[in-house]
Design a protein around this motif. Structure first.
Motif, PDB file in Angstrom:
ATOM      1  N   PRO A  89       8.498   8.772  -4.239  1.00 49.61           N
ATOM      2  CA  PRO A  89       9.172   7.667  -4.945  1.00 49.61           C
ATOM      3  C   PRO A  89       9.407   6.440  -4.074  1.00 49.61           C
ATOM      4  O   PRO A  89       9.237   5.305  -4.539  1.00 49.61           O
ATOM      5  CB  PRO A  89      10.507   8.289  -5.391  1.00 49.61           C
ATOM      6  CG  PRO A  89      10.231   9.754  -5.446  1.00 49.61           C
ATOM      7  CD  PRO A  89       9.264  10.021  -4.336  1.00 49.61           C
ATOM      8  N   LEU A  90       9.762   6.651  -2.808  1.00 44.43           N
ATOM      9  CA  LEU A  90       9.998   5.507  -1.916  1.00 44.43           C
ATOM     10  C   LEU A  90       8.697   4.753  -1.649  1.00 44.43           C
ATOM     11  O   LEU A  90       8.682   3.520  -1.611  1.00 44.43           O
ATOM     12  CB  LEU A  90      10.620   5.978  -0.600  1.00 44.43           C
ATOM     13  CG  LEU A  90      12.062   6.488  -0.681  1.00 44.43           C
ATOM     14  CD1 LEU A  90      12.521   6.996   0.674  1.00 44.43           C
ATOM     15  CD2 LEU A  90      12.986   5.374  -1.179  1.00 44.43           C
ATOM     16  N   HIS A  91       7.613   5.493  -1.464  1.00 39.34           N
ATOM     17  CA  HIS A  91       6.317   4.840  -1.263  1.00 39.34           C
ATOM     18  C   HIS A  91       5.897   4.073  -2.510  1.00 39.34           C
ATOM     19  O   HIS A  91       5.337   2.977  -2.422  1.00 39.34           O
ATOM     20  CB  HIS A  91       5.244   5.873  -0.910  1.00 39.34           C
ATOM     21  CG  HIS A  91       5.373   6.434   0.466  1.00 39.34           C
ATOM     22  ND1 HIS A  91       5.741   5.672   1.553  1.00 39.34           N
ATOM     23  CD2 HIS A  91       5.177   7.699   0.944  1.00 39.34           C
ATOM     24  CE1 HIS A  91       5.756   6.431   2.636  1.00 39.34           C
ATOM     25  NE2 HIS A  91       5.425   7.658   2.296  1.00 39.34           N
ATOM     26  N   PHE A  92       6.176   4.650  -3.673  1.00 35.39           N
ATOM     27  CA  PHE A  92       5.831   3.967  -4.922  1.00 35.39           C
ATOM     28  C   PHE A  92       6.608   2.663  -5.046  1.00 35.39           C
ATOM     29  O   PHE A  92       6.046   1.610  -5.387  1.00 35.39           O
ATOM     30  CB  PHE A  92       6.117   4.870  -6.122  1.00 35.39           C
ATOM     31  CG  PHE A  92       5.673   4.280  -7.431  1.00 35.39           C
ATOM     32  CD1 PHE A  92       4.390   4.505  -7.895  1.00 35.39           C
ATOM     33  CD2 PHE A  92       6.524   3.486  -8.191  1.00 35.39           C
ATOM     34  CE1 PHE A  92       3.962   3.957  -9.101  1.00 35.39           C
ATOM     35  CE2 PHE A  92       6.117   2.937  -9.392  1.00 35.39           C
ATOM     36  CZ  PHE A  92       4.837   3.173  -9.852  1.00 35.39           C
ATOM     37  N   ILE A  93       7.893   2.708  -4.766  1.00 34.45           N
ATOM     38  CA  ILE A  93       8.742   1.507  -4.878  1.00 34.45           C
ATOM     39  C   ILE A  93       8.293   0.446  -3.885  1.00 34.45           C
ATOM     40  O   ILE A  93       8.190  -0.740  -4.218  1.00 34.45           O
ATOM     41  CB  ILE A  93      10.221   1.872  -4.662  1.00 34.45           C
ATOM     42  CG1 ILE A  93      10.728   2.726  -5.838  1.00 34.45           C
ATOM     43  CG2 ILE A  93      11.074   0.615  -4.520  1.00 34.45           C
ATOM     44  CD1 ILE A  93      12.100   3.319  -5.612  1.00 34.45           C
TER      45      ILE A  93
ATOM     46  N   PHE B  57      -0.975  12.288   1.177  1.00 33.72           N
ATOM     47  CA  PHE B  57      -1.052  10.940   0.622  1.00 33.72           C
ATOM     48  C   PHE B  57      -0.119  10.038   1.401  1.00 33.72           C
ATOM     49  O   PHE B  57       1.054  10.359   1.582  1.00 33.72           O
ATOM     50  CB  PHE B  57      -0.677  10.964  -0.859  1.00 33.72           C
ATOM     51  CG  PHE B  57      -0.857   9.646  -1.566  1.00 33.72           C
ATOM     52  CD1 PHE B  57      -1.985   8.871  -1.347  1.00 33.72           C
ATOM     53  CD2 PHE B  57       0.100   9.186  -2.453  1.00 33.72           C
ATOM     54  CE1 PHE B  57      -2.168   7.662  -2.003  1.00 33.72           C
ATOM     55  CE2 PHE B  57      -0.075   7.977  -3.121  1.00 33.72           C
ATOM     56  CZ  PHE B  57      -1.205   7.221  -2.896  1.00 33.72           C
ATOM     57  N   LEU B  58      -0.657   8.944   1.905  1.00 32.99           N
ATOM     58  CA  LEU B  58       0.113   7.992   2.704  1.00 32.99           C
ATOM     59  C   LEU B  58       0.760   8.664   3.904  1.00 32.99           C
ATOM     60  O   LEU B  58       1.904   8.380   4.268  1.00 32.99           O
ATOM     61  CB  LEU B  58       1.173   7.298   1.833  1.00 32.99           C
ATOM     62  CG  LEU B  58       0.635   6.546   0.613  1.00 32.99           C
ATOM     63  CD1 LEU B  58       1.763   5.895  -0.156  1.00 32.99           C
ATOM     64  CD2 LEU B  58      -0.398   5.515   1.021  1.00 32.99           C
ATOM     65  N   GLY B  59       0.026   9.615   4.472  1.00 36.05           N
ATOM     66  CA  GLY B  59       0.460  10.232   5.719  1.00 36.05           C
ATOM     67  C   GLY B  59       1.482  11.338   5.569  1.00 36.05           C
ATOM     68  O   GLY B  59       2.062  11.771   6.568  1.00 36.05           O
ATOM     69  N   THR B  60       1.723  11.827   4.360  1.00 36.37           N
ATOM     70  CA  THR B  60       2.734  12.868   4.189  1.00 36.37           C
ATOM     71  C   THR B  60       2.381  13.780   3.015  1.00 36.37           C
ATOM     72  O   THR B  60       1.676  13.372   2.083  1.00 36.37           O
ATOM     73  CB  THR B  60       4.125  12.252   3.948  1.00 36.37           C
ATOM     74  OG1 THR B  60       5.093  13.303   3.808  1.00 36.37           O
ATOM     75  CG2 THR B  60       4.136  11.398   2.699  1.00 36.37           C
ATOM     76  N   ARG B  61       2.864  15.029   3.064  1.00 34.36           N
ATOM     77  CA  ARG B  61       2.786  15.951   1.940  1.00 34.36           C
ATOM     78  C   ARG B  61       4.136  16.097   1.241  1.00 34.36           C
ATOM     79  O   ARG B  61       4.244  16.810   0.256  1.00 34.36           O
ATOM     80  CB  ARG B  61       2.320  17.329   2.422  1.00 34.36           C
ATOM     81  CG  ARG B  61       0.873  17.383   2.886  1.00 34.36           C
ATOM     82  CD  ARG B  61       0.522  18.789   3.331  1.00 34.36           C
ATOM     83  NE  ARG B  61      -0.841  18.884   3.803  1.00 34.36           N
ATOM     84  CZ  ARG B  61      -1.892  19.177   3.029  1.00 34.36           C
ATOM     85  NH1 ARG B  61      -1.691  19.390   1.746  1.00 34.36           N
ATOM     86  NH2 ARG B  61      -3.099  19.259   3.532  1.00 34.36           N
ATOM     87  N   GLU B  62       5.166  15.459   1.783  1.00 32.51           N
ATOM     88  CA  GLU B  62       6.510  15.589   1.242  1.00 32.51           C
ATOM     89  C   GLU B  62       6.634  14.849  -0.084  1.00 32.51           C
ATOM     90  O   GLU B  62       6.458  13.630  -0.150  1.00 32.51           O
ATOM     91  CB  GLU B  62       7.534  15.034   2.241  1.00 32.51           C
ATOM     92  CG  GLU B  62       7.588  15.773   3.563  1.00 32.51           C
ATOM     93  CD  GLU B  62       8.121  17.190   3.387  1.00 32.51           C
ATOM     94  OE1 GLU B  62       8.923  17.414   2.453  1.00 32.51           O
ATOM     95  OE2 GLU B  62       7.712  18.062   4.171  1.00 32.51           O
ATOM     96  N   LEU B  63       6.939  15.588  -1.153  1.00 32.37           N
ATOM     97  CA  LEU B  63       7.082  14.964  -2.458  1.00 32.37           C
ATOM     98  C   LEU B  63       8.273  14.014  -2.509  1.00 32.37           C
ATOM     99  O   LEU B  63       8.277  13.045  -3.265  1.00 32.37           O
ATOM    100  CB  LEU B  63       7.235  16.042  -3.541  1.00 32.37           C
ATOM    101  CG  LEU B  63       6.011  16.910  -3.808  1.00 32.37           C
ATOM    102  CD1 LEU B  63       6.307  17.909  -4.913  1.00 32.37           C
ATOM    103  CD2 LEU B  63       4.807  16.051  -4.184  1.00 32.37           C
ATOM    104  N   SER B  64       9.282  14.283  -1.674  1.00 32.20           N
ATOM    105  CA  SER B  64      10.474  13.435  -1.682  1.00 32.20           C
ATOM    106  C   SER B  64      10.177  12.016  -1.212  1.00 32.20           C
ATOM    107  O   SER B  64      10.925  11.085  -1.532  1.00 32.20           O
ATOM    108  CB  SER B  64      11.555  14.054  -0.792  1.00 32.20           C
ATOM    109  OG  SER B  64      11.077  14.188   0.546  1.00 32.20           O
ATOM    110  N   ALA B  65       9.076  11.839  -0.458  1.00 30.73           N
ATOM    111  CA  ALA B  65       8.732  10.509   0.044  1.00 30.73           C
ATOM    112  C   ALA B  65       7.946   9.688  -0.970  1.00 30.73           C
ATOM    113  O   ALA B  65       7.836   8.467  -0.838  1.00 30.73           O
ATOM    114  CB  ALA B  65       7.924  10.630   1.335  1.00 30.73           C
TER     115      ALA B  65
END
Length: 358
Positions: free
Chosen positions: A120-124, A110-118
């Motif tokens: 929240p930043l994408h959501f914000i 999702f949005l170019g990444t599988r990293e869950l840590s990213a």
């Protein structure tokens, strides 16, 4: 107490018209982008549907007019910005939360990444309307226009603040510079400023009634001109000399249909005041947000269920017609729950403290 502007049914109906235009545009672009549009089906027919893309610029025109009116009427930057956030965020967050949740639970990229840590930043960043103007990952396709919408709000606030302290020429120069920067990202930004100009100089414009006799014809001319400007811009991200001439012609044509429509003059305005367009004006924002994800889900669900004997044109028509009622239901629920319910609750809670009734 802050005075309320008179409700303009013409602009309200124009919102509904713009939302439907964008929907029909996406009847071509979404099947095309997701591999549903048959290669041998007429691209010219698809591009005819794609003419509805000008609905975005109609939203920009309306925003330019109403935001300028709202800011001058309230004369309070803090109240204005809070009201704008209440207007936009409940419905937008109402789309982002399920969108992010589904992608997160599915485990798909999702949005170019599988990293869950990213996530929240994408959501914000999406909740702050940053993707679009800024080169950041965009979660909802329609969200890019909200980024330009938010940028115009800040430009209008800056112009309002400067106008209290400096000469008009300084305010105009700042607006032109900001507009030029934003237009380099997307030339349709100019219609925010056209709408604002119509509000600021509406009395002078009304002094030339002969220019505004055929708003429906002007709208058709604009519909034909503006896509050519966008096609030329998309090819090189700059406007050639013919493109600049069409750009100027499109700007003038937008004035010729928008000024009389604001005042309710002509056949177009009468159509916009009908019950259908008024209803779509009510749900236009939520419909704009929800129709694309709904269309994608419906298309993916139905494309393998339709009879193989169905022609390609009929298949696309069925997908479009099946998407419309689902999008209307989703938009109506979003309008009632997020825009009206949550939005009105936030207004009651926040705005009286800032601007108490006296």
């Amino acid at each position: 107490m802050v005075s309320r502007a008179a409700f303009n049914r013409n602009l309200h109906g124009l919102r509904g018209y713009a939302a439907l235009g964008v929907f029909f545009s996406h009847c071509y672009t979404i099947p095309r982008d997701y591999g549903f549009w048959p290669e041998h089906l007429s691209v010219r027919f698809g591009e005819f549907l794609h003419l509805g893309r000008y609905g975005v610029e109609i939203f920009f025109l309306i925003s330019g007019y109403l935001i300028t009116e709202s800011l001058r009427r309230k004369a309070d930057i803090r109240v204005f910005l809070i009201e704008r956030s209440i207007r936009l965020h409940p419905a937008y967050i109402g789309v982002l939360i399920p969108l992010f949740a589904i992608k997160w639970l599915s485990g798909s990229p999702f949005l170019g990444t599988r990293e869950l840590s990213a996530v929240p930043l994408h959501f914000i960043s999406n909740a702050l309307f940053l993707p679009g103007v800024l080169p950041l990952p965009l979660a909802l396709g329609a969200g890019w226009t909200l980024s330009f919408e938010a940028a115009f709000y800040l430009t209008a606030v800056a112009a309002f603040w400067l106008a209290r302290r400096y000469a008009t020429v300084i305010v105009a120069s700042v607006c032109v510079m900001i507009g030029a920067v934003l237009a380099a990202r997307y030339p349709g930004v100019v219609f925010f400023f056209v709408g604002a100009g119509v509000y600021l100089y509406r009395d002078a414009l009304r002094a030339w009634p002969a220019l505004f006799r055929w708003p429906l014809a002007a709208l058709v001319i604009w519909m034909l001109q503006w896509p050519v400007v966008l096609v030329g811009y998309a090819a090189s991200h700059r406007l050639t000399t013919p493109g600049m001439l069409l750009f100027a012609g499109s700007t003038f044509a937008s004035l010729l249909f928008f000024v009389p429509t604001v005042d309710g003059v002509g056949v177009l305005a009468r159509l916009l005041r009908t019950r259908v367009f008024q209803y779509f004006g009510d749900i236009s924002y939520s419909f704009y947000l929800w129709h694309s994800p709904v269309m994608i889900v419906v298309d993916r669900s139905l494309q393998h269920l339709l009879p193989s004997t169905l022609s390609d044109g009929a298949r696309i028509a069925v997908l479009a017609l099946a998407s419309l009622p689902v999008a209307i239901v989703a938009a109506h629920l979003s309008w009632r729950i997020c825009e009206k319910g949550i939005g009105n609750a936030l207004r009651r809670r926040l705005l009286p403290r800032l601007h108490p009734v006296v």
